[in-house]
Write an enzyme that holds these catalytic residues in place. Structure first.
Site, short mmCIF file in Angstrom:
data_model
loop_
_atom_site.label_atom_id
_atom_site.label_comp_id
_atom_site.label_asym_id
_atom_site.label_seq_id
_atom_site.Cartn_x
_atom_site.Cartn_y
_atom_site.Cartn_z
N ASP A 35 -120.02 64.26 27.59
CA ASP A 35 -119.51 65.27 28.53
C ASP A 35 -120.05 64.98 29.94
OD1 ASP A 35 -118.37 68.36 27.63
OD2 ASP A 35 -118.83 67.99 29.73
N ASN A 36 -119.26 65.34 30.96
CA ASN A 36 -119.77 65.22 32.33
C ASN A 36 -120.19 66.59 32.88
OD1 ASN A 36 -117.38 66.50 32.90
ND2 ASN A 36 -116.76 65.12 34.53
N ASP A 60 -118.56 60.30 32.16
CA ASP A 60 -117.24 60.75 32.62
C ASP A 60 -116.19 59.84 31.98
OD1 ASP A 60 -114.88 60.98 34.22
OD2 ASP A 60 -116.09 61.94 35.77
N LEU A 75 -111.34 65.42 23.77
CA LEU A 75 -111.17 66.79 24.27
C LEU A 75 -111.51 66.92 25.75
CD1 LEU A 75 -111.10 67.31 21.18
CD2 LEU A 75 -112.51 69.33 21.56
N THR A 94 -108.69 62.54 34.70
CA THR A 94 -109.39 62.78 33.43
C THR A 94 -108.42 62.63 32.26
OG1 THR A 94 -111.09 64.19 34.39
CG2 THR A 94 -110.59 64.55 32.07
N GLY A 104 -108.51 52.50 24.64
CA GLY A 104 -109.07 51.14 24.67
C GLY A 104 -110.25 51.03 23.72
N LYS A 107 -108.96 50.94 20.24
CA LYS A 107 -108.34 49.63 19.94
C LYS A 107 -109.43 48.62 19.59
CE LYS A 107 -105.45 46.18 22.13
NZ LYS A 107 -105.49 45.55 23.45
N TYR A 147 -102.36 69.30 35.32
CA TYR A 147 -102.75 69.47 33.92
C TYR A 147 -101.58 69.12 33.00
CZ TYR A 147 -104.71 71.92 29.81
OH TYR A 147 -105.19 72.25 28.57
N ARG A 188 -110.13 82.12 32.03
CA ARG A 188 -108.98 82.35 31.17
C ARG A 188 -108.93 83.82 30.77
NH1 ARG A 188 -109.40 77.04 27.41
NH2 ARG A 188 -111.55 77.11 28.14
P1 NAD Z 1 -113.58 73.46 28.31
O1 NAD Z 1 -113.32 73.42 29.77
O2 NAD Z 1 -114.54 74.47 27.79
O3 NAD Z 1 -114.07 72.04 27.78
C1 NAD Z 1 -113.68 70.82 28.35
C2 NAD Z 1 -114.89 69.92 28.38
O4 NAD Z 1 -114.54 68.65 28.93
C3 NAD Z 1 -116.02 70.48 29.25
O5 NAD Z 1 -117.25 70.41 28.56
C4 NAD Z 1 -116.01 69.57 30.47
O6 NAD Z 1 -117.28 69.49 31.11
C5 NAD Z 1 -115.55 68.27 29.87
N1 NAD Z 1 -114.95 67.35 30.83
C6 NAD Z 1 -114.04 67.64 31.79
N2 NAD Z 1 -113.74 66.53 32.48
C7 NAD Z 1 -114.45 65.51 31.93
C8 NAD Z 1 -114.58 64.14 32.21
N3 NAD Z 1 -113.87 63.55 33.19
N4 NAD Z 1 -115.42 63.39 31.45
C9 NAD Z 1 -116.15 63.96 30.46
N5 NAD Z 1 -116.08 65.27 30.15
C10 NAD Z 1 -115.24 66.03 30.89
O7 NAD Z 1 -112.15 73.63 27.61
P2 NAD Z 1 -111.77 73.80 26.07
O8 NAD Z 1 -111.06 75.07 25.93
O9 NAD Z 1 -112.93 73.52 25.20
O10 NAD Z 1 -110.68 72.64 25.92
C11 NAD Z 1 -110.97 71.41 25.26
C12 NAD Z 1 -109.72 70.58 25.19
O11 NAD Z 1 -108.70 71.26 24.46
C13 NAD Z 1 -109.13 70.24 26.56
O12 NAD Z 1 -108.66 68.92 26.55
C14 NAD Z 1 -107.98 71.20 26.69
O13 NAD Z 1 -106.96 70.71 27.50
C15 NAD Z 1 -107.53 71.35 25.23
N6 NAD Z 1 -106.86 72.64 25.02
C16 NAD Z 1 -107.56 73.80 24.95
C17 NAD Z 1 -106.89 75.00 24.79
C18 NAD Z 1 -107.62 76.32 24.69
O14 NAD Z 1 -106.97 77.36 24.67
N7 NAD Z 1 -108.94 76.35 24.60
C19 NAD Z 1 -105.49 75.03 24.70
C20 NAD Z 1 -104.81 73.82 24.81
C21 NAD Z 1 -105.50 72.63 24.94
N1 UDP Z 2 -104.02 86.35 33.19
C1 UDP Z 2 -104.17 87.64 33.67
N2 UDP Z 2 -105.38 88.01 34.17
C2 UDP Z 2 -106.44 87.18 34.20
C3 UDP Z 2 -106.31 85.85 33.70
C4 UDP Z 2 -105.07 85.48 33.22
O1 UDP Z 2 -103.22 88.45 33.64
O2 UDP Z 2 -107.52 87.61 34.67
C5 UDP Z 2 -102.73 85.94 32.64
C6 UDP Z 2 -102.16 84.65 33.22
O3 UDP Z 2 -101.40 84.91 34.38
C7 UDP Z 2 -101.32 84.13 32.09
C8 UDP Z 2 -102.07 84.61 30.83
O4 UDP Z 2 -102.93 85.66 31.27
O5 UDP Z 2 -100.04 84.73 32.09
C9 UDP Z 2 -102.91 83.52 30.17
O6 UDP Z 2 -103.70 82.93 31.18
P1 UDP Z 2 -104.80 81.83 30.88
O7 UDP Z 2 -105.34 81.40 32.21
O8 UDP Z 2 -105.75 82.33 29.87
O9 UDP Z 2 -104.02 80.63 30.18
P2 UDP Z 2 -102.59 79.93 30.37
O10 UDP Z 2 -101.92 80.17 29.08
O11 UDP Z 2 -101.84 80.55 31.52
O12 UDP Z 2 -102.93 78.51 30.63
#
Ligand code: NAD
Ligand code: UDP
Length: 315
Positions: A35-36, A60, A75, A94, A104, A107, A147, A188
């Site tokens: 993690d970074n 990173d 992740l 990222t 890579g 692979k 994203y 969120r």
């Molecule tokens: P999070 O932000 O808590 O965790 C992401 C982690 O990645 C963090 O620890 C961050 O420091 C690390 N990170 C970011 N950029 C980096 C980099 N360049 N190098 C190394 N580490 C890096 O988010 P999360 O909810 O735990 O999400 C994890 C993964 O799941 C993400 O890829 C996210 O897109 C995916 N995801 C999550 C959700 C959700 O609802 N939680 C939904 C869809 C997809």
């Molecule tokens: N949202 C909200 N209030 C907040 C944060 C989010 O009403 O304080 C709404 C946001 O506009 C979206 C939904 O909740 O419609 C989910 O937002 P989130 O950022 O959790 O994830 P998203 O699914 O949009 O990536």
């Protein structure tokens, strides 16, 4: 016979990653957590540092990595709109450079590799519920694009490495997931609403709150990721992982206020650009191919999550 695998979890100090590391250790594997710390924290895995089968590495993913592993869960990527929009160029790097580097690595080592993709690849979907065959409705130049398009390009790279280099890939499209270990300032919706309700502050509802989301409890989601990784090489995904229960954001706000016994009022704020109006996974494929479906209802998951945040706020 149990085989101890060497497993790399990128983004392992984040919300989902920290739960995943814990589960993989419980299953008797060696875990390399990378993690970074952009949105994650050492504190999320601090209790694991004494475990001889756990290793934490600051790195990173946009830079190459040379380690020997059997499986990779990719992740690494900020997931909250507030954080991924903070440095959008880095967000795309990222997802895209991170995917290239981890593919890579897969692979060279022959490791199986799983990508944490997202329901955001469907954008503001016109097909409801969303099936994996739907190509999505995504703005390529908006504030969420760093994203959405980064994750879409990562999926493309996974499938090109699969076709071109016969890599063993797994792509999970994760829908909104919540639970303990979310950062209180993650931004969120679930963490925002709970923190606001516990402080009796106004609940910030974006738009009129009629947009919908489907919320999956973290334990269910992590079980799904591990099941997907354990499938045979013919199962590549993309495969939806999420809870099909669909709620408006207003319903969520009211539920959180009721469950916390809060005196918070609802405060309406402008809807962010390109905020999807609806989201609900069709999980038929996950049921068929993984024998997986979520088991934790929103109220039960919220109870555990509220307890977690209450613990943080009362010290
Ligand atoms: P999070 O932000 O808590 O965790 C992401 C982690 O990645 C963090 O620890 C961050 O420091 C690390 N990170 C970011 N950029 C980096 C980099 N360049 N190098 C190394 N580490 C890096 O988010 P999360 O909810 O735990 O999400 C994890 C993964 O799941 C993400 O890829 C996210 O897109 C995916 N995801 C999550 C959700 C959700 O609802 N939680 C939904 C869809 C997809
Ligand atoms: N949202 C909200 N209030 C907040 C944060 C989010 O009403 O304080 C709404 C946001 O506009 C979206 C939904 O909740 O419609 C989910 O937002 P989130 O950022 O959790 O994830 P998203 O699914 O949009 O990536």
């Amino acid at each position: 016979m149990h085989i101890r695998k060497r497993i790399l979890v990128t983004g392992g100090a984040g919300f989902l990653g920290s739960h995943l590391c814990r589960k993989l250790l419980e299953e008797g594997h060696d875990v390399l957590c990378l993690d970074n710390y952009f949105t994650g924290a050492r504190d999320n895995v601090i209790d694991l540092l004494d475990n001889p089968h756990f290793e934490l590495m600051r790195h990173d993913v946009t830079f190459p990595l040379y380690v020997e592993v059997d499986e990779i869960y990719n992740l690494a990527c900020p997931a909250s709109p507030v954080h991924y929009q903070h440095d959008p160029v880095q967000t795309t790097k990222t997802s895209v450079h991170g995917a290239i580097n981890m593919l890579g690595l897969a692979k060279r080592t022959g490791a199986k590799i799983l990508q944490a993709s997202t329901s955001e690849v469907y954008g503001d979907p016109k097909v409801h519920p969303q099936t994996e065959g739907y190509w999505g409705h995504v703005n390529p130049i908006g504030e969420r694009s760093c994203y959405d398009e980064g994750k879409r390009c990562a999926e493309t790279l996974f499938f090109d490495y699969y076709r071109q280099h016969r890599l063993r890939i797994k792509v999970a499209r994760i829908f909104n997931t919540y639970g303990p270990n979310m950062h209180p300032n993650d931004g969120r919706v679930v963490s925002n609403f709970i923190m606001q309700a516990l402080a009796n502050k106004p609940i910030t509802l974006y738009g009129d709150g009629s947009q919908t989301r489907s919320f999956c409890y973290v334990k269910d989601l992590v079980d799904g990721l591990v099941k997907l990784m354990c499938t045979g090489d013919d199962v590549t995904g993309p495969i939806n992982l999420g809870n099909p229960g669909e709620f408006t954001i207003r319903q969520l706000a009211e539920l959180v206020v009721e469950m916390t016994g809060s005196s918070s009022s609802l405060e309406f704020k402008p809807l962010p650009n390109d905020d999807p109006m609806q989201r609900k996974p069709d999980i038929s494929l996950a049921k068929d191919q993984l024998g997986w479906e979520p088991s934790v209802a929103l109220q039960d998951g919220l109870t555990m999550t509220i307890d977690y945040f209450r613990g943080l706020t009362t010290g």
